[in-house]
Design an enzyme around this catalytic site. Structure first.
Site, short mmCIF file in Angstrom:
data_model
loop_
_atom_site.label_atom_id
_atom_site.label_comp_id
_atom_site.label_asym_id
_atom_site.label_seq_id
_atom_site.Cartn_x
_atom_site.Cartn_y
_atom_site.Cartn_z
N GLU A 49 43.30 49.53 28.79
CA GLU A 49 43.91 50.41 29.79
C GLU A 49 44.83 51.46 29.16
O GLU A 49 44.96 52.57 29.68
CB GLU A 49 44.67 49.59 30.83
CG GLU A 49 43.77 48.75 31.73
CD GLU A 49 43.46 47.37 31.14
OE1 GLU A 49 43.77 47.13 29.96
OE2 GLU A 49 42.91 46.52 31.88
N PHE A 111 48.06 35.28 41.01
CA PHE A 111 47.38 35.53 39.74
C PHE A 111 47.29 37.03 39.47
O PHE A 111 46.84 37.80 40.31
CB PHE A 111 45.98 34.92 39.80
CG PHE A 111 45.15 35.19 38.57
CD1 PHE A 111 45.51 34.65 37.34
CD2 PHE A 111 44.02 35.99 38.63
CE1 PHE A 111 44.76 34.90 36.20
CE2 PHE A 111 43.26 36.25 37.50
CZ PHE A 111 43.63 35.70 36.28
N GLN A 112 47.73 37.45 38.31
CA GLN A 112 47.74 38.84 37.83
C GLN A 112 48.61 39.76 38.68
O GLN A 112 48.42 40.98 38.68
CB GLN A 112 46.31 39.39 37.74
CG GLN A 112 45.49 38.72 36.63
CD GLN A 112 44.24 39.49 36.24
OE1 GLN A 112 43.63 40.13 37.09
NE2 GLN A 112 43.86 39.43 34.98
N LYS A 161 44.69 44.84 47.41
CA LYS A 161 43.25 44.61 47.54
C LYS A 161 42.81 44.58 49.00
O LYS A 161 41.73 45.08 49.34
CB LYS A 161 42.89 43.28 46.86
CG LYS A 161 41.42 43.08 46.63
CD LYS A 161 41.17 41.87 45.72
CE LYS A 161 39.69 41.73 45.37
NZ LYS A 161 39.45 40.58 44.46
N MET A 476 55.24 57.63 7.31
CA MET A 476 56.55 58.16 7.66
C MET A 476 57.63 57.10 7.48
O MET A 476 58.75 57.42 7.05
CB MET A 476 56.56 58.68 9.10
CG MET A 476 57.80 59.48 9.47
SD MET A 476 57.99 60.99 8.48
CE MET A 476 57.07 62.16 9.47
#
Length: 603
Positions: A49, A111-112, A161, A476
């Site tokens: 993502e 969940f999630q 959802k 760097m």
């Protein structure tokens, strides 16, 4: 028209003119992926993502349009956070659509589940959880308006959802419902007249141009302003390309690794006209010592930026293009009011005496500057294109050594400095501008953070030339450990062989080339640029000891700009250095002069 909430999301995105978006499906956002099969919008399946978020950024950078990304709200949404923070820092218009657990489960540690609106509140311009399907069309239309107007930025719309699954009578949003949101675009006329008066009368003025001028599309007005008043221009890291590098009035990039003349011109100026720039610490150095004799005109569409870091004499809130055009009107055809010949004579002398320095021994090793300069020459020989970089030494060399003649030809992560930005952002840029050559210049450390998106580039047929400036090290960090930590190198060695980039290219089904000899750079680029139907990886194995100069040590004044390793080691009392980036003696931290040490605010 009756439809589900999920279909309404796609319909609303289509109504906003979205042609491509980037995302990764998951449980809660799954309903929105079903109607995608019948949508005109092209969805590119990122492997992570964060990659989808940076792709949306790259698309927005390259096109000026809003980039769109989609994920589920839990771990998918938290993976988007880095990209949203990056877009927030660099004022990039992005709309993120996330799928939340059902409204009845919100707050129950389902969940999630993740409170993605709470998490992203400080790194988005606006966010909203939509709990009524009738609100979907309005929320998405408002998201696009907010993201792309005023100071651009990311907006997140979170959709539970059950809202996505609900069936209802869809109606497109006819009107925006945003009371109180009305960005000021036109500058105050009295302030504009005062700014014009100062610009005519200043003896040593400089136009200090930031990314705001690119986002406003004000590059033509900028050029006319500079030419009419004979004012030199410096373009920050985010503004490269706003003024053509070939233009005689352009002095280059200011800042920690800017061009010596650009840095010093700002420091010695008696008037700084800041257009869409924010006086960040990488440009000002030690703030209380920055441009001590300069009066300040600051133009910015975000009133919160004006006076935030530096007191301002003439504040102008407005769109940079609009205000630049107002300034041209206020000048009413007048040219510079004073003789700026002595100022230009000084600037030309500085340019002659303080060019960028780089060396390339014929026998090698290959210097990173050689490879990057050659990439730029090849690209400009084709008529230009888009350069996208990661973050680190390669980013600074690409900003210094490649000529940018057009706005939106240079894309990088400026404010947040996000390693891993390059690969996905380049994919997004190419998706937005398929007819232009897109070259990604990445470091081996930055490249390895998001290289899995090469699979996206291959499967989506995005032919980007990925050039890895591979020094087997976090370059760097190594440079800072050498200069500021007594050469105590800690946790920076990545090695050249893991991964083997040519074998990696093969694994992703892409051509892969390697070059470690300066004599082979041109031939390698010939082969790479000849490939136009596939992503390509070029592994430039470069000298690990090379360092980026000029450099203003963090926390030091711009008056203390160091042009080379030789000058650095001479000042700290070490032995002589061998070249532009080669280490010389063995100074200790205690030998570093007080005014060149890191400031307390250094990270």
């Amino acid at each position: 028209m009756e439809m589900t909430g999920a279909k309404a999301v796609l319909k609303a995105l289509e109504n906003e003119g979205v042609e491509v978006m980037f995302g990764h499906p998951g449980g809660a956002i799954l309903p929105a992926y079903d109607p995608m099969i019948d949508s005109s919008i092209r969805h590119m399946l990122a492997r992570h993502e964060q990659g989808a978020g940076h792709m949306a950024e790259g698309y927005a950078h390259a096109t000026g349009r809003v980039g769109v990304c989609m994920a589920t709200s839990g771990p998918g949404g938290t993976n988007l956070v880095t990209a949203l923070a990056d877009a927030y820092m660099d004022s990039i218009p992005v709309v993120a659509i996330t799928g939340q657990v059902p409204t009845g489960a919100v707050g129950g540690d389902a969940f999630q589940e993740a409170d993605i609106t709470g998490i992203t509140m400080p790194i988005t311009k606006h966010n909203e959880m939509v709990t009524d399907p009738h609100r979907i069309a309005g929320a998405i239309r408002e998201a696009f308006h907010i993201a792309s107007t005023g100071r651009p930025g990311p907006v997140l719309v979170d959709l539970p959802k059950d809202v996505l699954n609900a069936t209802f009578d869809y109606e497109p949003a006819e009107r925006l419902q945003l009371p109180g949101y009305k960005p000021t675009t036109r500058g105050h006329s009295k302030m504009v007249r005062e700014a014009a008066r100062l610009m005519r009368s200043a003896e040593r003025p400089v136009l200090y141009v930031g990314g705001g001028i690119v986002k406003a599309g004000g590059h033509e007005a900028l050029r006319e302003l500079s030419e009419r008043l004979e004012i030199p221009v410096v373009t920050t890291l985010m503004a490269r390309g706003a003024m053509p590098d070939s233009h005689p009035n352009h002095l280059g990039m200011p800042g920690m690794h800017g061009h010596w003349t650009a840095v010093t011109a700002m420091q010695k100026s008696d008037l700084l006209v800041a257009l869409g720039s924010r006086f960040d610490d990488r440009v000002t150095g030690r703030l209380d010592a920055f441009a001590p004799d300069a009066r300040i005109v600051h133009v910015d569409i975000d009133p919160a930026e004006i006076g935030k870091n530096r007191m301002v004499d003439v504040p102008i809130v407005g769109d940079c293009r609009v205000v630049a055009e107002q300034l041209l009107e206020a000048l009413d055809g007048e040219r510079a009011g004073v003789d700026r010949g002595p100022w230009w004579e000084t600037l030309r002398t500085w340019q002659t005496q303080h060019p960028l320095r780089r060396e390339q021994p014929e026998e090698g090793p290959l210097k990173p500057q050689t490879a990057i300069a050659a990439i730029g020459e090849r690209l400009n020989a084709e008529g230009g294109g888009v350069v996208v970089t990661g973050v680190g030494q390669h980013q600074m060399w690409a900003a210094q050594l490649i000529d940018y003649e057009q706005p939106r030809s240079w894309i990088n992560s400026g404010g947040l400095g996000t390693m891993g930005f390059c690969v996905p952002a380049a994919i997004g840029a190419k998706a937005g501008r398929p007819g232009d050559r897109v070259v990604a210049i990445d470091g081996d450390g930055s490249f390895q953070m998001t290289l899995q998106e090469l699979a996206t580039a291959k499967t989506e047929n995005i032919p980007v030339v990925f050039c890895v400036i591979n020094n087997g090290s976090l370059g760097m960090v190594r440079q800072w450990q050498e200069l500021f930590y007594d050469e105590r190198f800690s946790q920076i060695d990545l090695g050249f062989e893991v991964p083997d980039l040519t074998k990696l290219a093969d694994a992703f089904g892409c051509p892969g080339f390697r070059c470690d000899d300066p004599a082979d750079v041109a031939a390698t680029l010939d082969k790479a640029f000849a490939v136009t139907d596939s992503p390509i990886i070029v592994d430039f194995r470069c000298d690990i000891t090379e360092k980026v100069f000029p450099m203003v040590p963090a926390g030091a004044s711009n008056d203390d700009i160091i042009e080379s390793a030789e000058q650095w080691y001479a000042q700290v009392g070490g032995g002589p250095a061998g070249g532009a980036g080669e280490p010389g003696g063995e100074p200790t931290r205690s030998e570093i002069p007080e005014h060149l040490r890191e400031g307390e605010n250094v990270v």
